[in-house]
Design a protein around this motif. Structure first.
Motif, PDB file in Angstrom:
ATOM      1  N   LEU A 134      -4.939  13.888  62.457  1.00 40.53           N
ATOM      2  CA  LEU A 134      -4.703  12.582  63.093  1.00 40.53           C
ATOM      3  C   LEU A 134      -3.647  12.055  62.569  1.00 40.53           C
ATOM      4  O   LEU A 134      -2.582  11.390  63.135  1.00 40.53           O
ATOM      5  CB  LEU A 134      -5.773  11.827  63.109  1.00 40.53           C
ATOM      6  CG  LEU A 134      -6.839  11.572  64.486  1.00 40.53           C
ATOM      7  CD1 LEU A 134      -7.716  13.198  64.174  1.00 40.53           C
ATOM      8  CD2 LEU A 134      -7.775  10.531  64.181  1.00 40.53           C
ATOM      9  N   ALA A 135      -3.367  12.166  61.385  1.00 41.28           N
ATOM     10  CA  ALA A 135      -2.074  11.534  60.396  1.00 41.28           C
ATOM     11  C   ALA A 135      -0.887  12.212  60.987  1.00 41.28           C
ATOM     12  O   ALA A 135       0.073  11.492  61.348  1.00 41.28           O
ATOM     13  CB  ALA A 135      -2.311  11.576  59.084  1.00 41.28           C
ATOM     14  N   GLN A 136      -1.093  13.397  61.123  1.00 38.69           N
ATOM     15  CA  GLN A 136       0.197  14.050  61.547  1.00 38.69           C
ATOM     16  C   GLN A 136       0.707  13.782  62.863  1.00 38.69           C
ATOM     17  O   GLN A 136       1.984  13.538  63.160  1.00 38.69           O
ATOM     18  CB  GLN A 136       0.057  15.791  61.433  1.00 38.69           C
ATOM     19  CG  GLN A 136      -0.114  16.313  60.034  1.00 38.69           C
ATOM     20  CD  GLN A 136      -0.495  17.461  59.952  1.00 38.69           C
ATOM     21  OE1 GLN A 136      -1.188  18.334  61.116  1.00 38.69           O
ATOM     22  NE2 GLN A 136      -0.230  18.290  58.980  1.00 38.69           N
ATOM     23  N   PHE A 137      -0.383  13.671  63.761  1.00 36.64           N
ATOM     24  CA  PHE A 137       0.117  13.302  65.331  1.00 36.64           C
ATOM     25  C   PHE A 137       0.543  12.060  65.331  1.00 36.64           C
ATOM     26  O   PHE A 137       1.471  11.630  66.025  1.00 36.64           O
ATOM     27  CB  PHE A 137      -1.295  13.544  66.150  1.00 36.64           C
ATOM     28  CG  PHE A 137      -1.256  13.206  67.664  1.00 36.64           C
ATOM     29  CD1 PHE A 137      -0.769  13.968  68.550  1.00 36.64           C
ATOM     30  CD2 PHE A 137      -1.490  11.883  67.884  1.00 36.64           C
ATOM     31  CE1 PHE A 137      -0.611  13.635  69.867  1.00 36.64           C
ATOM     32  CE2 PHE A 137      -1.410  11.466  69.394  1.00 36.64           C
ATOM     33  CZ  PHE A 137      -0.961  12.411  70.209  1.00 36.64           C
ATOM     34  N   SER A 138      -0.068  10.911  64.555  1.00 34.76           N
ATOM     35  CA  SER A 138       0.297   9.678  64.582  1.00 34.76           C
ATOM     36  C   SER A 138       1.638   9.506  64.040  1.00 34.76           C
ATOM     37  O   SER A 138       2.449   8.667  64.803  1.00 34.76           O
ATOM     38  CB  SER A 138      -0.735   8.793  63.745  1.00 34.76           C
ATOM     39  OG  SER A 138      -1.909   8.830  64.449  1.00 34.76           O
ATOM     40  N   SER A 139       1.959  10.409  63.042  1.00 37.50           N
ATOM     41  CA  SER A 139       3.339   9.811  62.496  1.00 37.50           C
ATOM     42  C   SER A 139       4.489  10.463  63.606  1.00 37.50           C
ATOM     43  O   SER A 139       5.487   9.764  63.872  1.00 37.50           O
ATOM     44  CB  SER A 139       3.664  10.891  61.421  1.00 37.50           C
ATOM     45  OG  SER A 139       2.718  10.403  60.249  1.00 37.50           O
TER      46      SER A 139
END
Length: 244
Positions: A134-139
Motif C-alpha cells: 500500500l505504501a508503494q502504491f500510495s507514493s
C-alpha cells in the motif's frame, strides 16, 4: 511460593518472550522480523536469571538453617503482595497474546501527506497484475509525475476499514521498529466489486487499476483510489505490518 516470587516473575517474563519469538511468529505483531534474535536471547537470559535466582535463594536458606541453632530465628522479609500483579502481563502474553493492531489504531490517525516532493519513480516490473504494498502504491499515486500506475493492474493485500457513506479502505500499518511507532497507509476502494464492503478488520487481496484523484503532492490526492476488479478474502499474514 512467595520466597521465590522474584525468580518466578523472571521465568514467566522470559517464557512469554520465548513463546512469541522462538516458538511462533507472534512477535511480528509487535516488532520487526530483524529483532527476533534479540528477543530470543532476552528470553533465554531472563529464564536463566530466574532459575539462578531460585537456586541461590534455596542455597542461602539452607545455609541460614544450618547456622540458626542457638540463635533467634529471624523471619525473612517478603515484598508486598501487590508485586504479584507484575505477573499478570507476563501471563497474558504467555497465554493470550494480544492481536496485531487493526482498524481502531488506523482510525486514530488523521490524514497526513508525507513531506515528499513530486518526481519520477522507477518503472514498474513487467506483467500484470504487479504486486505492490500500500505504501508503494500510495507514493506513486500521490507523487509520481511519470504516472507509472496509469494503465497497469495492481494487486495489494490489507485489512478493511470503513469510512463515511459506505466508503471503505484497504489499510495497512507501517512500522519502523515496532508497533508503537505504527502509522497508517490506506487506499480507497471503488468499482463494481467494492459495493458490498467487507466487515471491518477483514483481510482481503484487491486487484484493480489506479483511479487518478486530485493534484499530485496535495491533500486532495490523499487517500489514493483503486478501481477494484476483484476482492478476495484472505488470512491475515504472519507479518501484518509493512516496513518503511
Amino acid at each position: 511460593m512467595r520466597r521465590y516470587g522474584s525468580a518466578l516473575l523472571l521465568v514467566l517474563v522470559g517464557a512469554a518472550v520465548l513463546r512469541i519469538s522462538l516458538l511462533s511468529d507472534l512477535y511480528l505483531r509487535y516488532v520487526q522480523a530483524g529483532l527476533r534474535p534479540y528477543l530470543v536471547v532476552s528470553g533465554v537470559v531472563l529464564v536463566g536469571l530466574g532459575v539462578l535466582a531460585a537456586v541461590v535463594r534455596r542455597d542461602r536458606e539452607s545455609y541460614d538453617d544450618e547456622h540458626a541453632e542457638g540463635h533467634e530465628h529471624a523471619h525473612p522479609h517478603h515484598g508486598p503482595r501487590v508485586a504479584w500483579l507484575l505477573a499478570l502481563p507476563a501471563l497474558a502474553l504467555l497465554l493470550f497474546p494480544p492481536p496485531a493492531l487493526g482498524s481502531y489504531s488506523a482510525g486514530r490517525e488523521a490524514a497526513e501527506v508525507a513531506a515528499q516532493g513530486v518526481g519520477s519513480f522507477p518503472a514498474l516490473p513487467a506483467g500484470d497484475p504487479v504486486e505492490l504494498t500500500l505504501a508503494q502504491f500510495s507514493s506513486r499515486a500521490m507523487y509520481d509525475s511519470g504516472r507509472s500506475l496509469k494503465g497497469r493492474t495492481v494487486r495489494m493485500t490489507g485489512f478493511v476499514t470503513h469510512g463515511d457513506d459506505g466508503t471503505w479502505y484497504l489499510t495497512r500499518l507501517l512500522v519502523s521498529c515496532c508497533a508503537a511507532d505504527a502509522t497508517t497507509s490506506k487506499v480507497e476502494i471503488r468499482g463494481a466489486e467494492s459495493r458490498d464492503a467487507p466487515p471491518v478488520d477483514t483481510w482481503v487481496t484487491v486487484t484493480g487499476t489506479w483511479h487518478p484523484k486530485g493534484k499530485l503532492g496535495t491533500d486532495a490526492a490523499w487517500p489514493p483510489v483503486l478501481d477494484a476488479a476483484t476482492v478476495r478474502t484472505v488470512r491475515q499474514p504472519a507479518d501484518p505490518y509493512e516496513q518503511r
